[in-house]
Design a protein around this motif. Structure first.
Motif, PDB file in Angstrom:
ATOM      1  N   UNK A 107     -61.707  19.978  28.154  1.00 46.50           N
ATOM      2  CA  UNK A 107     -60.266  20.166  28.358  1.00 46.50           C
ATOM      3  C   UNK A 107     -60.011  21.371  29.257  1.00 46.50           C
ATOM      4  N   UNK A 108     -60.685  22.487  29.007  1.00 51.62           N
ATOM      5  CA  UNK A 108     -60.493  23.699  29.813  1.00 51.62           C
ATOM      6  C   UNK A 108     -60.886  23.453  31.274  1.00 51.62           C
ATOM      7  N   UNK A 109     -62.052  22.822  31.479  1.00 49.76           N
ATOM      8  CA  UNK A 109     -62.495  22.552  32.850  1.00 49.76           C
ATOM      9  C   UNK A 109     -61.544  21.630  33.587  1.00 49.76           C
ATOM     10  N   UNK A 110     -61.012  20.643  32.868  1.00 52.79           N
ATOM     11  CA  UNK A 110     -60.061  19.711  33.471  1.00 52.79           C
ATOM     12  C   UNK A 110     -58.764  20.420  33.850  1.00 52.79           C
ATOM     13  N   UNK A 184     -55.564  33.321  34.469  1.00 48.20           N
ATOM     14  CA  UNK A 184     -55.456  34.556  33.698  1.00 48.20           C
ATOM     15  C   UNK A 184     -56.816  34.848  33.080  1.00 48.20           C
ATOM     16  N   UNK A 185     -57.109  36.122  32.895  1.00 46.44           N
ATOM     17  CA  UNK A 185     -58.397  36.486  32.288  1.00 46.44           C
ATOM     18  C   UNK A 185     -58.486  35.948  30.859  1.00 46.44           C
ATOM     19  N   UNK A 186     -57.355  35.844  30.185  1.00 47.77           N
ATOM     20  CA  UNK A 186     -57.353  35.344  28.811  1.00 47.77           C
ATOM     21  C   UNK A 186     -57.802  33.892  28.755  1.00 47.77           C
ATOM     22  N   UNK A 187     -57.319  33.076  29.714  1.00 44.75           N
ATOM     23  CA  UNK A 187     -57.749  31.680  29.728  1.00 44.75           C
ATOM     24  C   UNK A 187     -59.198  31.564  30.203  1.00 44.75           C
ATOM     25  N   UNK A 188     -59.549  32.290  31.257  1.00 45.13           N
ATOM     26  CA  UNK A 188     -60.914  32.210  31.781  1.00 45.13           C
ATOM     27  C   UNK A 188     -61.955  32.579  30.732  1.00 45.13           C
ATOM     28  N   UNK A 189     -61.629  33.535  29.883  1.00 41.58           N
ATOM     29  CA  UNK A 189     -62.590  33.978  28.870  1.00 41.58           C
ATOM     30  C   UNK A 189     -62.953  32.858  27.899  1.00 41.58           C
ATOM     31  N   UNK A 190     -62.116  31.820  27.837  1.00 41.82           N
ATOM     32  CA  UNK A 190     -62.389  30.670  26.986  1.00 41.82           C
ATOM     33  C   UNK A 190     -63.394  29.716  27.630  1.00 41.82           C
ATOM     34  N   UNK A 191     -63.556  29.804  28.945  1.00 42.74           N
ATOM     35  CA  UNK A 191     -64.389  28.852  29.700  1.00 42.74           C
ATOM     36  C   UNK A 191     -65.824  29.368  29.755  1.00 42.74           C
ATOM     37  N   UNK A 192     -66.585  29.118  28.710  1.00 46.29           N
ATOM     38  CA  UNK A 192     -67.895  29.757  28.586  1.00 46.29           C
ATOM     39  C   UNK A 192     -69.059  28.797  28.382  1.00 46.29           C
ATOM     40  N   UNK A 196     -67.814  22.956  30.982  1.00 44.38           N
ATOM     41  CA  UNK A 196     -66.505  23.320  31.554  1.00 44.38           C
ATOM     42  C   UNK A 196     -66.617  23.381  33.073  1.00 44.38           C
ATOM     43  N   UNK A 197     -67.670  24.049  33.567  1.00 51.94           N
ATOM     44  CA  UNK A 197     -67.917  24.135  35.006  1.00 51.94           C
ATOM     45  C   UNK A 197     -68.194  22.750  35.582  1.00 51.94           C
ATOM     46  N   UNK A 198     -68.958  21.937  34.857  1.00 50.08           N
ATOM     47  CA  UNK A 198     -69.271  20.577  35.308  1.00 50.08           C
ATOM     48  C   UNK A 198     -68.001  19.738  35.454  1.00 50.08           C
ATOM     49  N   UNK A 199     -67.095  19.863  34.496  1.00 48.93           N
ATOM     50  CA  UNK A 199     -65.859  19.074  34.534  1.00 48.93           C
ATOM     51  C   UNK A 199     -64.980  19.491  35.707  1.00 48.93           C
TER      52      UNK A 199
END
Length: 375
Positions: A107-110, A184-192, A196-199
Motif C-alpha cells: 500500500x505504501x509503495x503504491x 514527508x519524513x513521517x510517511x517515508x519512515x514507514x517505507x522500510x 515497498x520499493x518494488x511496488x
C-alpha cells in the motif's frame, strides 16, 4: 425527544380525564383536534397516535387538514438524532482492517506511485485508496489485488480500490499535508521493506537499455539503467526520497533533471548498482510474468534482439556491459593504451580495440595522464 414528552405529561393527563368523563366512549373530534394541535408539533406521530387510539396515518391526515406542522426546534432535534444514529451505525459496521507487514508495504509503495487517497462523496466520513491502470497492466494489478483482497480491495473495470476506512483517513494528512501529494519524513519512515520499493518501481519505474556498437568485434554492449518517474514530486522531495532509499536499502539513486512534471526523477546508472537493485526486489516480483521486462535485464534485451539484428546484422554479438569490466584494466591493456595513444589512435578507436565502452576508455586515458604515463 424525551423532554418534549415529559413536558406534556399534564396535557396527556387532561386527555385521560376527558376520556373518563365521557364514559370511555372515545374522545370528541374537537378534543382530538385540540390534542393533536397541542402535541403533534413536539412529539413523535406514532406516540400521539397511540395515546389517541388512532393510526399514525389518521393523525397525519388531521394535522395536514388543519395545517398543523412539526415545530422547527423539534425537526432540528430529530435531524441531530438521525445523524448520531447514522454515525453509531457506521462505526459499528466498519469492517476490520489489519494489514500484514507485506500488505502495508505494498500500500505504501503504491501510494508513492500510481495510487492516491480520496474522500469520495461529500457526505463520506472516511477516505479510500484508489488507482487507475491500463489494460496491459492488468496482470500486475491482479497480483496486487490477490495480495490485498482480504482487506476488502476490489477491481472494477480499470480501477483497483479499497473500502472507505479510518485507516486511509489517518494516512491522508501524512501524504497530503497541503492537499497535494507530498513527501514527508513521517510517511517515508514507514517505507522500510523492499516490497515497498518494488511496488513503486513496478508502478512508476522503467528498466532502460542503451547500446554501444564496436565494429571491430561486431559487438553490441548493452548498458542498463533504472528510472523512477517520480515526476509528481519536487526536486527537493526527490532528493529526500533518494537519500532515504539509499540509506535504507543500499541503493544508489541520484536525482536527474527531466522536462515533465516537477522537472526531476530518480535514476540508477551503473550496471552493478542496477544489478543490486533488481536482486533486492527479485524475491517479491518473481510471480508476475508480465513485469519481467522491468525486472530482468536479460528478458528486456531479448525483446529487442530482433530490432538490434535488423540494424547491425544477424551475426552481431550482444553483451551486457559490466561495471567490473569498466573498472579492471590489466597491465597489458594499460600498455596497449599507451602504445595506441602514442601512435595516433583516437579514444574511440582505442575503446574498440580493447572492447571497452567509450566512456570507460576516456576515463582510463585521463587517469593515465594524471599519473604521468601519457603526455
Amino acid at each position: 425527544m424525551q423532554k418534549f414528552y415529559y413536558n406534556n405529561l399534564n396535557l396527556w393527563y387532561n386527555c385521560l380525564r376527558t376520556y373518563v368523563r365521557q364514559g370511555g366512549k372515545g374522545l370528541e373530534q374537537d378534543t382530538i383536534f385540540q390534542l393533536i394541535k397541542t402535541h403533534y408539533p413536539t412529539m413523535r406521530t406514532t406516540d400521539v397516535a397511540k395515546q389517541l387510539n388512532l393510526s399514525p396515518y389518521q393523525v397525519r391526515s388531521i394535522a395536514k387538514k388543519h395545517n398543523i406542522k412539526k415545530c422547527e426546534k423539534y425537526i432540528q432535534q430529530l435531524k441531530q438524532e438521525l445523524i448520531q444514529h447514522r454515525k453509531k451505525w457506521h462505526i459499528a459496521n466498519i469492517p476490520d482492517f489489519n494489514p500484514t507487514l507485506i500488505q502495508e508495504q505494498i500500500i505504501y509503495g503504491s501510494l508513492l506511485g500510481d495510487a492516491y487517497i480520496s474522500k469520495g462523496a461529500q457526505r463520506s466520513v472516511n477516505y479510500f485508496y484508489r488507482e487507475h491502470f491500463s489494460e496491459h497492466q492488468l496482470e500486475y494489478r491482479m497480483w496486487k489485488h490477490s495480495m490485498l483482497k482480504d482487506l476488502h480491495f476490489t477491481i472494477t473495470g480499470n480501477d483497483l480500490r479499497s473500502i472507505s476506512h479510518p485507516y486511509f483517513t489517518s494516512l491522508y494528512p501524512l501524504l497530503y499535508p497541503n492537499s497535494r501529494k507530498s513527501l514527508t519524513t513521517e510517511f517515508l519512515s514507514k517505507c522500510n521493506h523492499p516490497i515497498c520499493l518494488a511496488t513503486l518501481y513496478l508502478d512508476d519505474g522503467s528498466l532502460t537499455i542503451s547500446y554501444q556498437y564496436h565494429p571491430s568485434t561486431n559487438t553490441i554492449y548493452c548498458h542498463p539503467s533504472i528510472i523512477l518517474y517520480t515526476l509528481n514530486f519536487t526536486e527537493k522531495e526527490n532528493q529526500l526520497l533518494a537519500t532515504y532509499f539509499n540509506h535504507t536499502f543500499g541503493t544508489h539513486f541520484v536525482v536527474s533533471k527531466h522536462p515533465d512534471g516537477h522537472k526531476s526523477l530518480l535514476k540508477i546508472n551503473k550496471e552493478s548498482e542496477v544489478r543490486h537493485f533488481l536482486n533486492l526486489i527479485k524475491p517479491y516480483v518473481k510471480n508476475i510474468p508480465s513485469m519481467k521486462y522491468k525486472t530482468s535485464v536479460t528478458e528486456n534485451i531479448k525483446l529487442k534482439n530482433e530490432r538490434i539484428k535488423q540494424k547491425f546484422g544477424k551475426d552481431v554479438k550482444i553483451k551486457i556491459s559490466s561495471s567490473d569490466r569498466k573498472k579492471l584494466y590489466s597491465l597489458n591493456e594499460i600498455s596497449k593504451i599507451v602504445h595506441l595513444k602514442k601512435t595516433g589512435y583516437t579514444n574511440q578507436e582505442i575503446a574498440e580495440k580493447l572492447e571497452r565502452t567509450y566512456g570507460s576508455a576516456v576515463y582510463k586515458i585521463r587517469e593515465l595522464r594524471k599519473n604521468g604515463l601519457l603526455e
